[in-house]
Design a protein around this motif. Structure first.
Motif, PDB file in Angstrom:
ATOM      1  N   ASN A   3       0.808  -1.216   0.000  1.00  0.00           N
ATOM      2  CA  ASN A   3       0.000   0.000   0.000  1.00  0.00           C
ATOM      3  C   ASN A   3       0.839   1.263   0.000  1.00  0.00           C
ATOM      4  O   ASN A   3       0.428   2.303  -0.529  1.00  0.00           O
ATOM      5  N   ASP A 127      -0.524   2.997  -3.262  1.00  0.00           N
ATOM      6  CA  ASP A 127      -1.412   4.158  -3.281  1.00  0.00           C
ATOM      7  C   ASP A 127      -0.742   5.409  -2.720  1.00  0.00           C
ATOM      8  O   ASP A 127      -1.176   6.527  -3.007  1.00  0.00           O
ATOM      9  N   TYR A 128       0.293   5.227  -1.897  1.00  0.00           N
ATOM     10  CA  TYR A 128       0.954   6.358  -1.261  1.00  0.00           C
ATOM     11  C   TYR A 128       2.472   6.205  -1.347  1.00  0.00           C
ATOM     12  O   TYR A 128       3.014   5.110  -1.171  1.00  0.00           O
ATOM     13  N   GLY A 157      -1.667   7.908  -7.478  1.00  0.00           N
ATOM     14  CA  GLY A 157      -1.429   7.847  -6.048  1.00  0.00           C
ATOM     15  C   GLY A 157      -1.102   9.213  -5.471  1.00  0.00           C
ATOM     16  O   GLY A 157      -1.043  10.221  -6.175  1.00  0.00           O
ATOM     17  N   LYS A 158      -0.898   9.244  -4.157  1.00  0.00           N
ATOM     18  CA  LYS A 158      -0.646  10.481  -3.430  1.00  0.00           C
ATOM     19  C   LYS A 158       0.747  10.473  -2.805  1.00  0.00           C
ATOM     20  O   LYS A 158       1.320   9.410  -2.523  1.00  0.00           O
ATOM     21  N   VAL A 268      -4.933   4.891   4.650  1.00  0.00           N
ATOM     22  CA  VAL A 268      -5.188   3.622   3.991  1.00  0.00           C
ATOM     23  C   VAL A 268      -6.548   3.055   4.410  1.00  0.00           C
ATOM     24  O   VAL A 268      -7.276   2.476   3.594  1.00  0.00           O
TER      25      VAL A 268
END
Length: 327
Positions: A3, A127-128, A157-158, A268
């Motif tokens: 993640n 995602d991060y 994503g960030k 998350v």
């Protein structure tokens, strides 16, 4: 699958007793701390960084593997040693970075991260991406950081940046400030200390910092921690503060990294709708504050990191019932 990607330095913090000169070494480096922190909370994470082809590098690999961090992005910088940072503590547990070991070394492994060798499949999974700013002091690692930010953003994503100002890493402190501020504009989430806010921005209010960096960008967030003082934040137009947990710190090393790990855990678990909810924001950052406070109770940044159950018990012990509504 992972993640979270955590990119940057991994090293050893060498805590020196200034009375006896005894030195105890603990694995650290903010990005490595964060990677271990989120894994300990139950979130899969990968570390992207470089170690030396030496005993310290081998020990780092073993320690990260033992925690369960994904090491597909771990590189070996040949002929450059793994960095050691000499740390002194005052009576309150606060630390001061005083130098690097070996003293005669001019180039350390964490400065040699190769952006072209970063595994692209990791960016497809995550995602991060979380990064600090120390790597910007080294051209190769700085280039890798920019490549990683572009890759995660391209995927949708960030990016979270922990400013983590350490002037000892920079040859020119004055030139470093505008370079770092330029990099911060690429972030979606920013965590910094009150001292860093005062140094880098003319107005250290979190909403003013957000406006200066990003204008009215949706989902942007700025969080300012201040040791034993309240944490303040601005997140999607909402402003708030988190009162500190009353603890007696033994060692504050890694507390800010624990906060970042706790914040990422919340992100998350959450949803875009929750991110805009001021009550959820308060709960998320209270959880992050609890992770950071817990870490101060023991020496070492990674050795002191809690599990999810330990954070929940810490919150129950400190009567922060708001968390029960969300976790």
């Amino acid at each position: 699958m992972v993640n979270i990607l955590s990119l940057g330095e991994v090293l050893f913090d060498c805590l020196q007793n200034t009375t006896t000169n005894e030195i105890k070494a603990y694995m650290g480096g903010a990005p490595a701390n964060v990677a271990c922190g989120v894994v300990n909370l139950g979130i899969p994470a990968a570390f992207l960084g470089a170690i030396g082809d030496d005993a310290d590098g081998s020990l780092i690999r073993q320690n990260l593997e033992a925690v369960g961090v994904d090491l597909r992005g771990l590189q070996v910088a040949q002929n450059w040693p793994t960095r050691r940072v000499l740390v002194h503590h005052d009576a309150t547990g606060d630390r001061r970075f005083v130098g690097f070991l070996p003293e005669d070394c001019t180039q350390f492994a964490d400065e040699g991260l190769r952006g072209d060798d970063l595994p692209q499949e990791l960016f497809a999974e995550a995602d991060y991406l979380v990064v600090g700013t120390l790597g910007l002091a080294a051209p190769a690692t700085a280039a890798a950081m920019h490549q990683a930010v572009a890759a995660i953003h391209q995927k949708g994503g960030k990016v979270m940046v922990d400013l983590n100002w350490r002037p000892i890493f920079w040859a020119d402190e004055i030139a470093a400030i505008p370079e770092i501020k330029g990099f911060l504009k690429q972030a979606d989430y920013l965590k910094l200390s009150q001292e860093e806010a005062d140094l880098f921005f003319s107005d250290s209010d979190p909403q003013a910092i957000s406006q200066e960096l990003w204008g009215d960008r949706p989902e942007a967030a700025v969080v300012i921690t201040d040791g034993p003082e309240p944490t303040t934040y601005a997140w999607q137009g909402h402003r708030g503060r988190i009162d500190p947990f009353q603890v007696k710190p033994v060692d504050t090393t890694g507390a800010g990294d624990g906060f970042v790990a706790g914040w990422l855990y919340g992100l998350v678990q959450g949803t875009p709708k929750q991110f805009a909810d001021p009550q959820w924001q308060q709960a998320c950052l209270t959880f992050a504050s609890a992770v950071g406070a817990y870490i101060t109770l023991k020496p070492g940044a990674i050795a002191a990191q809690p599990s999810l159950d330990q954070v929940k018990q810490f919150l129950r012990d400190h009567d922060r019932r708001i968390i029960n509504e969300f976790w």
